[in-house]
Design an enzyme around this catalytic site. Sequence first.
Site, PDB file in Angstrom:
ATOM      1  N   CYS A  57       0.808  -1.225   0.000  1.00 52.59           N
ATOM      2  CA  CYS A  57       0.000   0.000   0.000  1.00 52.59           C
ATOM      3  C   CYS A  57       0.840   1.273   0.000  1.00 52.59           C
ATOM      4  CB  CYS A  57      -0.952  -0.035   1.183  1.00 52.59           C
ATOM      5  SG  CYS A  57      -1.906  -1.563   1.207  1.00 52.59           S
ATOM      6  N   HIS A  81      -2.792   8.377   5.529  1.00 52.81           N
ATOM      7  CA  HIS A  81      -3.000   7.065   4.913  1.00 52.81           C
ATOM      8  C   HIS A  81      -4.382   6.563   5.323  1.00 52.81           C
ATOM      9  CE1 HIS A  81      -1.860   3.360   3.003  1.00 52.81           C
ATOM     10  NE2 HIS A  81      -1.943   2.667   4.116  1.00 52.81           N
ATOM     11  N   HIS A 137      -9.718   1.571   0.095  1.00 59.81           N
ATOM     12  CA  HIS A 137      -8.262   1.477   0.147  1.00 59.81           C
ATOM     13  C   HIS A 137      -7.760   0.985  -1.201  1.00 59.81           C
ATOM     14  CE1 HIS A 137      -4.276   1.248   1.222  1.00 59.81           C
ATOM     15  NE2 HIS A 137      -4.297   0.403   2.225  1.00 59.81           N
TER      16      HIS A 137
END
Lengths: 380, 316
Positions: A141, A270, A307
């Site tokens: 990620c 994030h 996400h």
Amino acid sequence: MSRWPVTGVGAVASVGDDPDEIFRNLCDGRSGIGTLRGFNRDWYNADHLYEVDNRASRGADTVGRASALLAEAIGQALRDAGLPEDLRGIPVLIGTGLRELRSLELWWRDGADFDAARMHFGTALRERFGADDTHTISNACSASLYALALGIDLLECQECDTVVVAGVDVITESMFGLSDRLQLDPPDRLRPFDRDRKGTVMGEGASAVVLRRTPEPGQGAMYGWVRGVGVNCDAFHATAPDPGGIALAIREAHTRAGVKPEDVDLVMVHGTGTPLNDAAEATALADVYGQHISGPLMSGVKSMTGHTSGASGVLSLIVALKAMREQRVPPITGLDHPAPETDGFRLVRGEAVPAPVRLAQVDAFGFGGINAVAVVEAAK
Amino acid sequence: MSTLVTGVGLALPGVRSPEDLLGRIEVSGDAVDPAARIGKKGLKYKDRATQLALCCADEALRDAGLFGADGLSVDGETIAVIVASNYGNVDTVCSVVETIAADGAASGISPMDTPNASSNVIASTLAIKYGLRGPNLMICNGATSGLDAVRWANSLIAAHRADRALVLGVEPDNEIVRRLTGADHVIDGAAAIVLEHPAAAAERGAPGRAVVGASVRTAGVRDCLERLSGPERTVPAAWFGPGADEGLDSAVLGPGTPHHELAGVWGEESAVLGVLQCAGAVGWFAGGGAGPVFALAGRDHDDATAGLALLRPEPV
């Protein structure tokens, strides 16, 4: 201190087909969440994802979706920068968490046509853009901001005049299934930094930026400058983040950018909505910013995009650049009860806020404790 | 700035040292047994690629003098990790979706597979095991991956993001990879080198075993050799080919330029090949060979060809 101009942007996500539409929808608080489109809904507890709705029909998944989204984002960024769709000799760095592994699943289990050459993105980008210096960096990620770090290093070392940095991910059924196995009570939406957050919900998307060594007047848009990117690894745990490692990455980014915490106007967090990530990120931010923690606005995109894994870092960076240009910061939606670890944070909640933003920090953290943090500066 | 190779690790059937890569290689039938090399601790729940990487990294870090009985000899923040692998986790990904379809539910899959579903598990596992807190990269870039990983290690060191880097290529052999690649067998092994900033190596008295020179990336093998040769038309002292004898007719090569073809020796080497070629160059220099040595990965039908020049280190 060096800084590198961003001369073109491109993006596709569940909330929009280009950066303008994405930014507008984020500011309007519109979410891209929907019921499951690509998988057999009978097999899973969870029934919601932030998918890009481009399949021919519900449940009919096809190979090559990640490559197609990536090519779309890169094509947009090149057009935006006023460059031809010819990437021969130009480094293209692609951050991804899940590569074309969804296609691999469809090949192995369902008999779809696929081969080893398409596991990475170089094949598709050679076909579409003639690209011969492509790099698939599979850094979970944090991947696209890691790619950004490598890209500005190439510019710094004068190895090239132009570099394309991109991120992409479509959801694999293996990762979704493992997530479903762990989330017995799956979250119906992603709620970063909320006290009652229940976990992450995956999203799909692609993002791309064109960077130059020097801006060329009249050629392409000038969005802003990348001032510095910090990268490191917690070396702590396969899935649990370490606030200490994250704080080090933020400090590294600030040092490379030549900025102090009190200089930063906006932090794009994030914020995956998992209890562990958000607590670790908030703890690290509080540590680094100290008495200045209530200075920068704090926002994030994942409550509306899901996400997007490897795409998320550069997607957040594009949103930060748009916020600078439009002097408007989109909110974190669904943040009804901020978690105690965010005490003192100037969170953007509910609706977009007007704000001048000169310097922004963008966070991206990944499985295995791999952290990447970028600092960008407004064009003005 | 030219980085130095200061360590090598090999986890391959039939090879014990870099020098072994230059002669006739007798590939033994015995697969590498990670538990026999580094003990069972830490191998549970790790996929085959990660297990192979762990034992190969152990050898490379020890060989470079960076790891011993007292742990790391330098600060872990100074060490980057760059791993190249194209197929490291395909077995996990495919078996998980197969199980879900067979059960009609996700309840039968193991949560322990979760980290392995992300391709970067190998690189992060190495970092966790040894406390390597520098930049951590997973390169999944097709045939050129191994040499690409060396390029990025060089770049990270040049950009002062790390003083040194563990660069490792690994691929597992299993039915899924064989079917995907169309290969009869896959390498089921790993190769690693440690790259180091010359000043950092000098500070701890580590001798350079090869010097990393120019790297290029082109759309084919012939052009790659031309670009490596440069305007000076440098003829390599030896070269490692990308497979299937491609490049042999290049005008860049002298009539007697030794050619070492590591591609195909262990089956499909994929991301391991480039790192293995660098290890071979170390063996070439250790045997008194001159430089430069050219290494190429990626054939004409691949997306691109990566090339690297390795130079003979100065005598200590």
